[in-house]
Design an enzyme around this catalytic site. Structure first.
Site, PDB file in Angstrom:
ATOM      1  N   ASP A 129       0.287  -5.190  13.485  1.00  0.00           N
ATOM      2  CA  ASP A 129      -0.526  -5.678  12.172  1.00  0.00           C
ATOM      3  C   ASP A 129      -2.072  -5.898  12.425  1.00  0.00           C
ATOM      4  O   ASP A 129      -2.526  -6.859  12.216  1.00  0.00           O
ATOM      5  CB  ASP A 129       0.094  -7.008  11.551  1.00  0.00           C
ATOM      6  N   GLU A 155       2.532  -3.269   1.048  1.00  0.00           N
ATOM      7  CA  GLU A 155       2.125  -4.635   1.890  1.00  0.00           C
ATOM      8  C   GLU A 155       0.980  -4.150   2.536  1.00  0.00           C
ATOM      9  O   GLU A 155       0.473  -3.047   2.467  1.00  0.00           O
ATOM     10  CB  GLU A 155       3.104  -4.857   2.676  1.00  0.00           C
TER      11      GLU A 155
END
Ligand code: 6LW
Length: 503
Positions: free
Chosen positions: A22, A178
């Site tokens: 991420d 997302e």
């Protein structure tokens, strides 16, 4: 922390190996910074610095105080700290992140990304994970979250304005829109997302609109990056962030995995940070080819600060790459009690326990050798390769015995043991990635565990299949961490050595 500095006109991907998922990137002048998620580990949110996008050095962890990072003992592995967004604006760094095992969405600021970072600004009005920050020309701050939702916030107070509203749902039929990031580029606002799920179907898509709140039109070429359905060595590619270099070129950091072995392929290092160039054609980004060896950027590469593989624990504070589980009470983990040694005082009785005293570093190479000297005259302790509480291999020394224990889901057994040699003992774990796959059932690597004789001879106690410490078996969002633990009384470690063995 690659095993060897790149030379010439190529660089190695991942640019930040080991479980660093991420990634979010920002640039301040000539300096780039990346933040990654960290889940159940403390300290949390590692911060990396680079001057060339190719070579990265960890300069700290944004969340290094319990008041910033509260992870109770029942916080599950792969819970805790999810995806961050890191931004630079008006001389200040902004970090927003979700503690899914705590206070939800939190915002931190710093003038120096190496820290200290501020106390958390709570955002109770922001629902969802993967929060992003973007400011419009009027100074309004828009927080965009997975889904894709959006709400305007005051980043100084955490106050929210109006209702959180869905601004895009990603590609019809694709799951899990997302990791949103919103950028003002030229005449458009671009909304970059991940979709398909963070597994083999992961991909990066983008849409654009005339205002930060949309409406957004999807790129006709979505997904602009995916490796789904290919046999490329880098898989699960997604969760990207864009940055523009001073020369005007554009680059993307993203997460990917490197599965190894036969079918289905097992990745053991977690989701790692990769770099890929981006061009712009007709107002849409076109992502370059993502590969393990990439053409270097056009500017000169900086010397690569390879992290020393050995820590003699001569410093009063631990290096930032050392991580513990959920907390690190200073009284339980100290280099001050016995100078030149790391002293660990036991809390839990084994790596099965969520509050075991553990200090480890991410495994960053498919093959590596880890050695450490432990003095267990005052207790028990050793070395472990950990994925989570249900998946770990440990070698534990006590005054009279050395045992190897394997925990694989419901199975938990001592798989080898031998009398302990006198005095401090050198423990060794060797991870060897498989080099040839003749059988579809071949695992990704073998984990050889043992001790060293006084003359350095390695005495292997056992060799275990590494697939059981992979994400495909254990699940979750992290990757292997190899480290030291105390399981009774006190364990003292004179040094810890991590040697990359990748070919
Ligand atoms: C993260 C989400 C994801 O919040 O996995 O890769 C979650 N995608 O965006 C945990 O890393």
């Amino acid at each position: 922390m690659s095993s060897k500095p790149e030379t010439g006109s190529t660089i190695n991907n991942p640019v930040i190996p080991g479980f660093h998922p991420d990634p979010s990137i920002c640039r301040a002048g000539a300096d780039y910074y990346v933040a990654c998620s960290s889940f159940e580990y403390f300290p949390g949110v590692p911060i990396f610095h680079s001057r060339d996008l190719a070579h990265w050095t960890q300069i700290g962890n944004a969340l290094d105080r319990p008041s910033q990072l509260s992870l109770p003992p029942d916080a599950p592995s792969s819970g805790g700290i999810y995806a961050p967004t890191l931004r630079y604006r008006d001389g200040r760094f902004w970090l927003i992140v979700t503690n899914v095992s705590g206070d939800g969405n939190l915002l931190f600021t710093a003038t120096d990304p190496a820290g200290p970072w501020s106390e958390p600004i709570r955002l109770p009005g922001v629902q969802g994970i993967d929060p992003d920050l973007a400011w419009d020309d009027d100074g309004n701050c828009w927080c965009t979250t997975a889904g894709v939702g959006q709400i305007r916030i005051d980043p100084h107070t955490g106050e929210t304005f109006g209702a959180q509203r869905r601004i895009w749902s990603g590609t019809p039929g694709a799951k899990a829109p997302e990791a949103p990031h919103l950028y003002r580029i030229g005449d458009y606002w671009y909304l970059l997302i991940a979709e398909g799920g963070t597994e083999r179907c992961h991909g990066v898509s983008i849409a654009r609109g005339r205002t930060p709140t949309g409406p957004f039109e999807p790129c006709p070429a979505n997904p602009i990056l995916t490796h789904r359905g290919t046999d490329l060595p880098i898989q699960n590619t997604g969760h990207a962030d864009l940055v523009q270099a001073p020369d005007g070129s554009w680059w993307m950091v993203l997460l990917g995995v490197r599965p190894h072995g036969g079918s289905p392929g097992w990745h053991v290092l977690g989701r790692e940070t990769f770099l890929v160039p981006v061009d712009w054609v007709d107002g849409w980004p076109v992502v370059g080819e993502l590969s393990s060896v990439m053409p270097a950027p056009s500017w000169p590469l900086q010397p690569h600060a390879v992290v020393p593989g050995r820590d003699d624990f001569d410093m009063s504070e631990l290096a930032p790459y050392w991580i513990s589980l959920r907390h690190r009470p200073p009284e339980d983990c100290t280099t001050k009690e016995r100078p030149g040694w790391l002293t660990l005082h036991a809390r839990g009785e084994s790596l099965d326990d969520t509050d075991v005293t553990f200090v480890g570093r991410r495994q960053q190479h498919l093959s590596c050798r880890v050695r450490a000297v432990v003095d267990v005259t005052e207790g028990r302790g050793g070395l472990a390769v950990r994925l989570d509480e249900q998946h770990h291999y440990d070698i534990e020394a006590s005054a009279d015995e050395v045992q190897v224990r394997a925990r694989i889901g419901p199975l938990n057994a001592v798989v080898a043991s031998r009398p302990a040699p006198p005095g401090p003992v050198v423990l060794r774990i060797e991870v060897a990635a498989v080099q040839t796959v003749n059988d579809a059932r071949t695992g990704p690597d073998t984990v050889s565990i043992g001790i060293e004789e006084p003359d350095g001879t390695f005495v292997e106690l056992t060799s275990l299949d590494g697939r059981y410490l992979s994400t495909e078996v254990g699940g979750g969002f992290t990757g292997r961490v190899i480290g030291m633990f105390a399981s009774a009384g006190s364990a003292h470690f004179d040094w810890f050595e991590y040697e990359p063995l990748d070919r």
